[in-house]
Design an enzyme around this catalytic site. Structure first.
Site, PDB file in Angstrom:
ATOM      1  N   LYS A 123       8.305  36.431-108.664  1.00  0.00           N
ATOM      2  CA  LYS A 123       8.839  37.677-109.206  1.00  0.00           C
ATOM      3  C   LYS A 123       9.166  37.539-110.686  1.00  0.00           C
ATOM      4  O   LYS A 123       8.823  38.404-111.496  1.00  0.00           O
ATOM      5  CB  LYS A 123      10.093  38.090-108.436  1.00  0.00           C
ATOM      6  CG  LYS A 123      10.679  39.424-108.893  1.00  0.00           C
ATOM      7  CD  LYS A 123      12.070  39.654-108.333  1.00  0.00           C
ATOM      8  CE  LYS A 123      13.089  38.796-109.040  1.00  0.00           C
ATOM      9  NZ  LYS A 123      14.489  39.093-108.622  1.00  0.00           N
ATOM     10  N   ASP A 141      10.888  43.062-106.411  1.00  0.00           N
ATOM     11  CA  ASP A 141      12.264  42.685-106.102  1.00  0.00           C
ATOM     12  C   ASP A 141      12.734  43.492-104.900  1.00  0.00           C
ATOM     13  O   ASP A 141      11.941  44.155-104.228  1.00  0.00           O
ATOM     14  CB  ASP A 141      13.173  42.898-107.320  1.00  0.00           C
ATOM     15  CG  ASP A 141      13.328  44.370-107.680  1.00  0.00           C
ATOM     16  OD1 ASP A 141      12.692  45.231-107.042  1.00  0.00           O
ATOM     17  OD2 ASP A 141      14.104  44.666-108.611  1.00  0.00           O
TER      18      ASP A 141
END
Length: 214
Positions: A123, A141
């Protein structure tokens, strides 16, 4: 509406609400190094807390060379109370040392190089690629994961699966928009608990609103 129209509608709904992600990204974008460290700080931490911690850290040291001179406990004190601040301080110290070595001063701009840095996961790497280098990437996320499933854009049970589904659902030139748009939506309207559905203008396209998912 198709997916691109829904994404644009979300952006229009969210913009006047000025969610915390806007201030965070505006501050973080100043330099690639600032993006990298700010995104690393943001993991499991609310954007206002991240923003304040980043400001304290960068007011003391705003480049790898300066940051490498700080003691790990100094960094920890500056970034507290971000989540896992002691572990993040260790990673930041190591990253600063790596990037201040002769020949390594350039911030990496590939997924492989970024994820080779201490504490940088999937991420974080994708968000750095999008924010710092405007490269096509989707950072999944908790907000992106939740909202993508509520809208029926993804079915995967892991972030990497949702990332792949979104990459297949949207042309690459739109990938960099997805994180900010959906994070802002999640912070302001499409919240994890008690989302503000009466104020939302895309409920006709929402599986959660229709009771199809929970």
């Amino acid at each position: 509406m198709d997916k691109l129209e829904i994404l644009e509608k979300i952006k229009q709904m969210v913009k006047p609400l000025n969610p915390p992600v806007y201030a965070f990204e505006s501050s973080a974008r100043r330099t690639p190094f600032r993006v990298l460290i700010s995104v690393l700080l943001s993991s499991r931490t609310k954007d206002p807390v991240t923003h304040q911690a980043a400001e304290r850290l960068f007011s003391t040291a705003d480049n790898p060379g300066q940051m490498a001179q700080l003691e790990e406990n100094q960094i920890a004190g500056l970034i507290f109370p971000v989540g896992f601040y002691k572990q993040k301080a260790k990673h930041i110290k190591k990253i600063a040392e790596i990037l201040s070595n002769p020949g390594s001063e350039t911030i990496p701009d590939t997924f492989a190089e970024l994820t080779a840095l201490p504490g940088v996961g999937r991420k974080t790497a994708n968000l750095v690629l999008a924010l710092a280098f405007n490269k096509p990437a989707i950072a999944v996320d908790t907000h992106v994961f939740r909202i993508s499933k509520r809208l029926g854009w993804a079915k995967g049970n892991k972030p990497e699966n949702v990332e792949q589904e979104l990459m297949e659902a949207f042309p690459a030139k739109y990938w960099t928009r997805i994180n900010q748009t959906l994070v802002g939506f999640g912070q302001s309207l499409c919240k994890p608990i008690h989302p503000l559905c009466p104020r939302c203008e895309i409920t006709d396209y929402c599986l959660y609103f229709k009771g199809a998912i929970f």
